[in-house]
Design a protein around this motif. Structure first.
Motif, PDB file in Angstrom:
ATOM      1  N   VAL A 175     -47.017 -47.163  51.595  1.00 20.45           N
ATOM      2  CA  VAL A 175     -47.201 -46.931  53.031  1.00 20.45           C
ATOM      3  C   VAL A 175     -47.112 -48.285  53.724  1.00 20.45           C
ATOM      4  CG1 VAL A 175     -48.806 -46.200  54.825  1.00 20.45           C
ATOM      5  CG2 VAL A 175     -48.599 -44.865  52.730  1.00 20.45           C
ATOM      6  N   THR A 221     -47.011 -50.597  57.444  1.00 19.32           N
ATOM      7  CA  THR A 221     -47.468 -50.622  58.829  1.00 19.32           C
ATOM      8  C   THR A 221     -46.844 -51.816  59.537  1.00 19.32           C
ATOM      9  OG1 THR A 221     -49.579 -49.638  58.199  1.00 19.32           O
ATOM     10  CG2 THR A 221     -49.460 -50.686  60.360  1.00 19.32           C
ATOM     11  N   THR A 253     -47.386 -49.959  67.352  1.00 18.79           N
ATOM     12  CA  THR A 253     -47.754 -49.875  65.944  1.00 18.79           C
ATOM     13  C   THR A 253     -47.067 -48.664  65.325  1.00 18.79           C
ATOM     14  OG1 THR A 253     -49.915 -50.886  66.346  1.00 18.79           O
ATOM     15  CG2 THR A 253     -49.651 -49.662  64.286  1.00 18.79           C
ATOM     16  N   CYS A 272     -46.479 -46.499  61.629  1.00 22.47           N
ATOM     17  CA  CYS A 272     -46.921 -46.252  60.261  1.00 22.47           C
ATOM     18  C   CYS A 272     -45.840 -45.446  59.535  1.00 22.47           C
ATOM     19  CB  CYS A 272     -48.237 -45.482  60.239  1.00 22.47           C
ATOM     20  SG  CYS A 272     -49.575 -46.305  61.130  1.00 22.47           S
ATOM     21  N   ARG A 307     -52.991 -54.436  53.973  1.00 21.81           N
ATOM     22  CA  ARG A 307     -52.053 -54.833  55.023  1.00 21.81           C
ATOM     23  C   ARG A 307     -52.633 -55.999  55.814  1.00 21.81           C
ATOM     24  NH1 ARG A 307     -53.033 -52.763  60.318  1.00 21.81           N
ATOM     25  NH2 ARG A 307     -54.783 -51.329  60.442  1.00 21.81           N
TER      26      ARG A 307
END
Length: 367
Positions: free
Chosen positions: A21, A23, A152, A154, A250
């Motif tokens: 994942v 970001t 932002t 994701c 992150r």
């Protein structure tokens, strides 16, 4: 009643070879349409209050696979550096005293490029998607007819292949052919891509930590022979082994340089020292224990991408040191080293009010 006993079965499924994942958070300067900018200026001259919103345009998310090259990392054989492009459209709207301004409803594209190391053996394919987009208009960063959007994004990236598995989760093949009374051609047993066992799935972490700061800060930025100590708006978010999983890590940093004199007693930086940084690969952190054996700090290292103001993105390494010392003695130090840019961010709770650092222990699953 027909018997239905439990027994071994062969199923066709999509196998996940790797899963991460990602970001991204960045501040993008966006051109305001001429008609809209004129309406904003007229409203401000009349003493009205200007506000703005931004939001994702539904149905505009997309992800493109750009390419892959061997990572050439001895500790992770079979790894590939995969390049991906993520796109979304953002709608921006300005208001005067709460009412929409004429001509001030427009759409702009926003894109992020990512490079990530994946187990990507031949025969597999990339399945990527954007699962969340957040946007804020930074009105205090309007530069003439430009406005700054804080976006932002994701993303979820999986490496997949369709395989046949036994329910006990190992590869299975077709059953033997029942012979007939004549010679026939026998098809070979199909082969599937082999897993990269050295780095997916991953072990739990021994400790986890987080740091968060938003406000004015004085940091060190050196771009080639230009730079020094400079002051500006710093937004830093760091998660190391969130939920005790290395993939939950992150780091996102945005620094907007305040042009002009820096505090008395510090050398003045030359030019705009603004930059953004995203940490995208993390090593297992080193935990720091106190005399009672409790985790009170950690050191994390890895790689990421730093983008200087007006420059191009470049690969960088980072070292993050967190210390959770209550009350009021928390510290966070981040050192970023790129090809042309070196940054040192040293924050203390005493000098930088609002700094929050949390570090704790992790319980590994039994092996």
């Amino acid at each position: 009643m027909v018997p239905n006993p439990i027994g071994p079965e062969c199923i066709r499924v999509t196998k996940v070879y790797d899963w991460v994942v990602l970001t991204n958070r960045d501040r993008n300067k966006v051109q305001i349409p001429e008609e809209c900018f004129a309406a904003i200026e007229d409203a401000r001259h009349e003493g009205n209050t200007i506000t703005a919103t931004c939001s994702e345009v539904a149905g505009t998310r997309s992800c493109d696979f750009i390419g892959a090259t061997p990572a050439n990392i001895p500790t992770v054989p079979g790894a590939q550096i995969v390049s991906l492009a993520f796109h979304v459209h953002i709608r921006v709207q300005f208001f005067c005293n709460g009412a929409p301004l004429p001509g001030c409803n427009f759409v702009v594209p926003v894109s992020f490029m990512d490079e990530v190391i994946l187990c990507f053996p031949e025969g597999t394919e990339i399945n990527c998607n954007i699962f969340d987009v957040q946007c804020t208009v930074v009105l205090n960063q309007m530069l003439g007819d430009m406005v700054v959007l804080d976006v932002t994004m994701c993303k979820d990236v999986q490496v997949e292949a369709e395989v046949k598995l036994e329910v006990e989760a190992k590869f299975c093949g077709p059953r033997p052919v029942i012979p007939i009374e004549e010679e026939g051609f026998v098809c070979p047993t199909p082969r599937f891509p082999q897993q990269c066992p050295t780095f997916f799935p991953t072990l739990n972490c021994d400790c986890q930590g987080a740091a968060d700061f938003s406000g004015e800060a004085t940091i060190s930025v050196l771009e080639g022979a230009i730079g020094g100590v400079t002051t500006g708006q710093l937004d830093l978010t760091a998660l190391v082994c969130d939920q005790c999983t290395l993939s939950g890590s992150r780091i996102q940093v945005t620094f907007i340089d305040t042009l002009g004199p820096t505090p008395i007693g510090t050398p003045d930086a030359e030019g705009d020292q603004s930059f953004t940084f995203t940490g995208n690969e993390f090593n297992q952190p080193t935990c720091v224990l106190d005399a009672a054996g409790l985790v009170v700090g950690l050191t994390a290292t890895g790689t990421g991408i730093i983008t200087p103001a007006g420059g191009v993105p470049e690969n960088a390494t980072f070292t993050l040191i967190l210390a959770d010392v209550d009350p009021g003695l928390d510290t966070a130090t981040l050192t970023i080293t790129g090809a042309t840019t070196t940054v040192v961010i040293a924050l203390t709770e005493a000098v930088n009010p609002g700094l929050e650092v949390e570090v704790g222990d992790c319980d590994r699953f039994p092996v």
